[in-house]
Enzyme design. Structure first.
Site, mmCIF file in Angstrom:
data_model
loop_
_atom_site.group_PDB
_atom_site.id
_atom_site.type_symbol
_atom_site.label_atom_id
_atom_site.label_comp_id
_atom_site.label_asym_id
_atom_site.label_seq_id
_atom_site.Cartn_x
_atom_site.Cartn_y
_atom_site.Cartn_z
ATOM 1 C CG HIS A 1 -2.009 80.583 28.495
ATOM 2 N ND1 HIS A 1 -2.150 79.986 29.717
ATOM 3 C CD2 HIS A 1 -0.934 81.403 28.596
ATOM 4 C CE1 HIS A 1 -1.197 80.417 30.522
ATOM 5 N NE2 HIS A 1 -0.444 81.276 29.872
ATOM 6 C CE1 TYR B 1 5.715 83.033 35.731
ATOM 7 C CE2 TYR B 1 5.899 84.014 33.545
ATOM 8 C CZ TYR B 1 5.931 82.909 34.373
ATOM 9 O OH TYR B 1 6.190 81.671 33.832
ATOM 10 N N GLY C 1 -3.372 73.663 40.350
ATOM 11 C CA GLY C 1 -3.337 72.348 39.704
ATOM 12 C C GLY C 1 -4.639 71.591 39.938
ATOM 13 C CB SER D 1 -0.132 96.377 29.867
ATOM 14 O OG SER D 1 -0.132 95.607 31.012
ATOM 15 C CB ALA E 1 5.738 79.003 39.758
ATOM 16 C CE1 TYR E 2 -0.935 80.597 42.873
ATOM 17 C CE2 TYR E 2 0.543 81.854 44.278
ATOM 18 C CZ TYR E 2 -0.529 80.991 44.122
ATOM 19 O OH TYR E 2 -1.184 80.537 45.230
ATOM 20 C CG PHE F 1 10.445 80.797 23.816
ATOM 21 C CD1 PHE F 1 11.537 80.341 24.564
ATOM 22 C CD2 PHE F 1 10.542 82.039 23.225
ATOM 23 C CE1 PHE F 1 12.702 81.114 24.717
ATOM 24 C CE2 PHE F 1 11.700 82.817 23.362
ATOM 25 C CZ PHE F 1 12.775 82.351 24.115
ATOM 26 C CG ASN G 1 3.654 80.393 45.187
ATOM 27 O OD1 ASN G 1 3.547 79.588 46.104
ATOM 28 N ND2 ASN G 1 3.599 80.043 43.927
#
Ligand code: UDP
Length: 324
Positions: free
Chosen positions: A187, A141, A36, A277, A75-76, A169, A92
């Site tokens: 992203h 994840y 963050g 992947s 979170a990661y 989503f 974590n």
């Protein structure tokens, strides 16, 4: 309500904190600043730099804070990284989160809202995806998030702690003040806007041989302010539940790039590279349940509006937050 937000200095966390404050809630943020940003902390909130691994400090803090609710973002969240380093994700996202669950019980928290993900569905066997679609994650994840959903179920059964798991989503877009800044950025939307701004040569399309209309992957992009609204509604949900959060419309990678060209007026070069992947071809949400049970009413469901908000933020903060 008096709300504790973990991960309130992150992308979706910062927008949610802002939204809660704009709607008369009181907010305290716990964030380790591992991913963050200090600048993404809304100045109206209390901020405590703390890692969820600090079990005793965390429990003490929650017991003293008179919080009514917790929203847990911290979170990661990188699929690729979780395939390289699963331990980081399970420690974590799960082990450290147990400290928070225990703190929530000790602090008699009435409502726990958890940031879950469509990645818990893996390669879904139906589209659009319903909450009842089997959850079979294909990466650590997604598994780490599913595991916390299951822990919440047991904490609810045993300690009576009400929870809401919100399965996002593809979070996208920005509020006026807060937007997306990850390093490294992985992203699609921020990468496309970096290309529009001349900060990268082109956008690599990860595979154009999927079984979709134009061969590229289809995702359901949802504005972070609409996610923020869902978190606020979840605080007062009458019962525990799991909800998908998406628009119900899917856009391919090529379509997102085309919309970004129109919004920015920039060329945006592309190259086609190999598949990444762990990428399912299509992920589209059926969010009927959230609309019905939480009275969720997303206001920014148009992909052009979503990308435009991200572009406005990008123009204001071309290199993101200045704390790198
Ligand atoms: N994507 C891409 N090029 C990039 C980044 C992402 O083609 O540089 C694709 C990715 O393969 C996926 C979609 O864009 O099909 C959305 O990816 P993102 O990482 O934004 O979100 P995810 O769906 O993994 O949560």
């Amino acid at each position: 309500m008096n709300v504790l937000v973990t991960g309130g200095a992150g992308y979706i966390g910062s927008a949610t904190v802002e939204y809660l404050l704009n709607h008369e809630h009181k907010v305290s943020i716990v964030d380790s600043l591992a991913t963050g940003h200090r600048e993404a902390v809304d100045r109206r909130a209390d901020f405590i730099e703390m890692d969820l691994s600090e079990r005793d400090r965390l429990i003490h803090f929650v017991m003293k804070g008179s919080f009514e609710a917790i929203i847990h973002f911290a979170a990661y969240s990188l699929v690729g990284e979780s395939m390289q380093n699963p331990s980081k994700y399970f420690i974590n996202n799960d082990a450290c989160s147990i400290n928070l669950l225990d703190a929530a019980v000790a602090g008699k928290i009435k409502s726990f809202v958890f940031s879950s993900t469509a990645a818990t569905y893996g390669l879904p066997e139906e589209s659009p995806i319903k909450e009842t679609t089997p959850q079979l994650p294909i990466n650590p994840y997604g598994e780490s998030k599913l595991f916390l959903e299951k822990m919440l179920y047991w904490y609810n059964q045993i300690h009576g702690m009400k929870y809401t798991a919100l399965r996002y989503f593809n979070a996208a877009g920005a509020s006026t003040n807060f937007g997306e800044d990850h390093s490294p950025e992985t992203h699609l939307v921020p990468i496309v806007l970096q290309a529009a701004m001349g900060q990268r040569k082109n956008v690599a399309i990860f595979g154009d041989d999927y079984n979709t209309k134009d061969g590229t992957c289809i995702r359901d992009y949802i504005h972070i302010e609409d996610l923020a609204q869902a978190h606020m509604l979840a605080l007062t949900a009458p019962r525990s539940g799991h909800y998908n959060l998406g628009t119900g419309s899917g856009f391919s990678v090529k379509e997102v790039i085309e919309v970004a060209r129109e919004v920015t007026g920039k060329k945006i070069e592309v190259s086609v590279s190999t598949r990444r992947s762990g990428d399912p071809a299509i992920l589209i949400a059926d969010s009927t349940l959230a609309r019905k049970e939480l009275n969720w009413n997303p206001l920014h469901e148009n992909i052009r509006e979503i990308i435009n908000s991200a572009w406005e933020w990008k123009k204001k903060f071309p290199t993101g937050y200045n704390d790198k």
